[in-house]
Scaffold this active site. Structure first.
Site, PDB file in Angstrom:
ATOM      1  N   ASP A 173       0.867  -1.156   0.119  1.00  0.00           N
ATOM      2  CA  ASP A 173      -0.027   0.049   0.102  1.00  0.00           C
ATOM      3  C   ASP A 173       0.720   1.427   0.082  1.00  0.00           C
ATOM      4  O   ASP A 173       1.983   1.270   0.414  1.00  0.00           O
ATOM      5  CB  ASP A 173      -0.871  -0.182   1.030  1.00  0.00           C
ATOM      6  CG  ASP A 173      -1.541  -1.035   0.895  1.00  0.00           C
ATOM      7  OD1 ASP A 173      -2.178  -1.565  -0.037  1.00  0.00           O
ATOM      8  OD2 ASP A 173      -2.454  -1.594   2.123  1.00  0.00           O
ATOM      9  N   LYS A 174       0.105   2.324  -1.003  1.00  0.00           N
ATOM     10  CA  LYS A 174       1.061   3.428  -0.642  1.00  0.00           C
ATOM     11  C   LYS A 174       1.645   4.369   1.046  1.00  0.00           C
ATOM     12  O   LYS A 174       2.587   4.019   0.746  1.00  0.00           O
ATOM     13  CB  LYS A 174      -0.073   4.523  -1.294  1.00  0.00           C
ATOM     14  CG  LYS A 174       0.329   5.783  -0.639  1.00  0.00           C
ATOM     15  CD  LYS A 174      -0.099   7.316  -1.369  1.00  0.00           C
ATOM     16  CE  LYS A 174       0.388   8.452  -1.475  1.00  0.00           C
ATOM     17  NZ  LYS A 174      -0.869  10.082  -2.302  1.00  0.00           N
TER      18      LYS A 174
END
Length: 229
Positions: free
Chosen positions: A57-58
């Protein structure tokens, strides 16, 4: 973005880098900067840059595996799909679990097709299983330092499982209370990875130090900056 200084492992087949938090691994539908934009730094003499073997995930930091060419990526894809790659995550969660370790076996499905990749517990969803153990906690039980080991690779798996257990990850803007502008960043870190890339040889292992934004929370939970058991 300097990725050379974040290189944890390099061989002829793959690279492992320490992904910084807050950077998307690839360009989304809305465009914008991504980690892939800097992969040309990591060619090391090959005609093409490496490519992602999986995703983080970012807002998640830590160990990210890249394949250096097509055959390596195919091998890595099979290893990830079959669950043979060991993954260890560190997180600071809100609240305190009952007990010191356990396993979450909770299928996951899409929350809403219009909300992208947001997920929710769903008895009709895909199987999802995560082991956890407590590594420390704050004296007031407000925060707990947990090691997570996912045995499946569902989107947002650890984040949804932690929320479902009643102890969401600190700073989670989707599944926790980190929705305010002044909230802490996501306290989830891909601590270690173990990749059995070549049969008959020991797995390739890499460990990433926790990012700066997690260190105060970890320290409140008793972490002293040393490796945990």
């Amino acid at each position: 973005m300097d990725l050379l200084s974040r290189l944890l492992h390099r061989d002829g087949l793959m690279l492992i880098i320490d992904k910084p938090a807050g950077v998307a691994v690839h360009r989304g539908p809305k465009g914008g900067a991504s980690l892939e934009d800097a992969f040309d730094q990591l060619r090391f003499g090959l005609p093409r840059p490496p490519a992602l073997a999986h995703r983080l995930d970012k807002d998640t930091s830590g160990c990210l595996v890249l394949g250096r060419h097509r055959k390596a990526l195919e091998r890595l894809g099979r290893l990830f799909k079959s669950g043979r790659i060991g993954k260890t995550y560190w997180a600071v969660v809100e609240g305190a679990p009952v007990g010191q370790e356990g396993e979450i076996d909770l299928p996951l499905g899409r929350l809403d097709a219009t909300r992208g990749w947001w997920m929710r517990p769903d008895p009709l969803g895909l199987p999802a299983r995560t082991s956890w153990r407590v590594l420390g906690g704050s004296p007031d039980n407000a925060l707990t330092f947990i090691e997570f080991t996912p045995h499946t690779g569902r989107t947002h798996q650890i984040r949804v499982h932690a929320q479902a257990m009643g102890w969401p990850i600190l700073g989670d803007p989707i599944y926790g209370s980190g929705r305010r502008e002044d909230s802490a960043p996501l306290h989830l870190h891909a601590r270690a990875v173990s990749v059995p890339m070549q049969d008959g040889k020991p797995p390739v292992e890499a460990v990433a130090a926790p990012p700066e934004h997690m260190r105060a929370g970890l320290a409140r939970c008793g972490w002293n900056g040393e490796a945990q058991p």
